[in-house]
Design a protein around this motif. Structure first.
Motif, PDB file in Angstrom:
ATOM      1  N   ARG A  15     -15.402 -27.749 -23.687  1.00 54.25           N
ATOM      2  CA  ARG A  15     -14.811 -26.091 -23.381  1.00 54.25           C
ATOM      3  C   ARG A  15     -14.450 -26.787 -22.101  1.00 54.25           C
ATOM      4  O   ARG A  15     -12.848 -26.376 -21.809  1.00 54.25           O
ATOM      5  N   ASN A  16     -14.815 -27.444 -21.593  1.00 59.77           N
ATOM      6  CA  ASN A  16     -15.016 -27.794 -20.069  1.00 59.77           C
ATOM      7  C   ASN A  16     -13.705 -28.848 -20.142  1.00 59.77           C
ATOM      8  O   ASN A  16     -12.971 -29.146 -18.429  1.00 59.77           O
ATOM      9  N   PHE A  89     -10.848 -18.775 -19.651  1.00 64.24           N
ATOM     10  CA  PHE A  89     -11.492 -19.437 -19.207  1.00 64.24           C
ATOM     11  C   PHE A  89     -10.538 -20.023 -18.466  1.00 64.24           C
ATOM     12  O   PHE A  89     -10.766 -20.969 -17.148  1.00 64.24           O
ATOM     13  N   HIS A  92      -9.599 -18.941 -15.416  1.00 66.56           N
ATOM     14  CA  HIS A  92     -10.162 -18.520 -14.722  1.00 66.56           C
ATOM     15  C   HIS A  92     -10.429 -19.893 -13.586  1.00 66.56           C
ATOM     16  O   HIS A  92     -10.932 -20.107 -12.588  1.00 66.56           O
ATOM     17  N   GLY A 118     -13.481 -13.908 -15.922  1.00 63.72           N
ATOM     18  CA  GLY A 118     -14.994 -14.068 -16.407  1.00 63.72           C
ATOM     19  C   GLY A 118     -15.287 -12.914 -17.462  1.00 63.72           C
ATOM     20  O   GLY A 118     -15.793 -13.109 -18.454  1.00 63.72           O
ATOM     21  N   ALA A 121     -14.007 -13.701 -20.757  1.00 65.07           N
ATOM     22  CA  ALA A 121     -14.718 -14.799 -21.055  1.00 65.07           C
ATOM     23  C   ALA A 121     -15.963 -14.489 -21.673  1.00 65.07           C
ATOM     24  O   ALA A 121     -16.193 -14.579 -22.875  1.00 65.07           O
TER      25      ALA A 121
END
Length: 174
Positions: A15-16, A89, A92, A118, A121
């Protein structure tokens, strides 16, 4: 099993990494940064739910880049494009650098928008108590400062959704 970035390190890394590369892709107006991330990710042994998540994100990323080709985008328009694709996400993460640089009420507004994203999410991850707390924090500022909310966010719709959290997240673009 399902994709669970709050509970699984590999999911969180995927994800990141995808989000970070997509924010670069937005700035560069091309998918090359995401493609480079995909090459690295696909060298790992990924489960079907990882691949489904990646494919789902890629489709939404491409939709956003297509929209960005046809409209002038600023911080909030881009945030709404991310929001409307349910990329909470990424929304954000997109807003965070602007929040870091902002001051005063603008900083608090961006923080409230970050918290709003958030909230959704957290809801996606089944973390309802955390989502409710996050929504309350966002609402504390938003309800007292509706005139500061950029028109593209349709303040009444955003506030109503954050108050109830029972319906799907609102959409803001026509």
């Amino acid at each position: 099993m399902s994709f669970a970035p709050f509970e699984n390190r590999l999911c969180r890394d995927i994800r990141n990494d995808l989000a970070e590369s997509f924010l670069t892709a937005i700035q560069e107006r091309c998918m090359e940064p995401v493609d480079r991330t995909l090459l690295v990710l696909k060298q790992q042994e990924l489960a079907p739910w990882h691949l489904d998540y990646i494919d789902n994100r890629l489709a939404r990323y491409q939709t956003i880049l297509a929209h960005l080709e046809s409209i002038p985008a600023d911080i909030f328009t881009t945030a709404v494009l991310l929001w409307d694709q349910a990329l909470f996400f990424e929304c954000h993460e997109w807003l965070e650098p602007f929040w870091i640089q902002a001051q005063g009420r603008e900083k608090k507004l961006i923080q409230a928008l970050i918290r709003s994203a958030g909230t959704y999410a957290l809801l996606e991850a089944g973390r309802t108590p955390g989502a409710k707390k996050t929504a309350e924090k966002a609402l504390a500022f938003l309800t007292a400062n509706t005139s500061l909310i950029p028109g593209i966010f349709t303040s009444a719709r955003l506030i109503a959704a954050l108050k109830s959290l029972d319906s799907p997240p609102p959409k803001f673009m026509p």
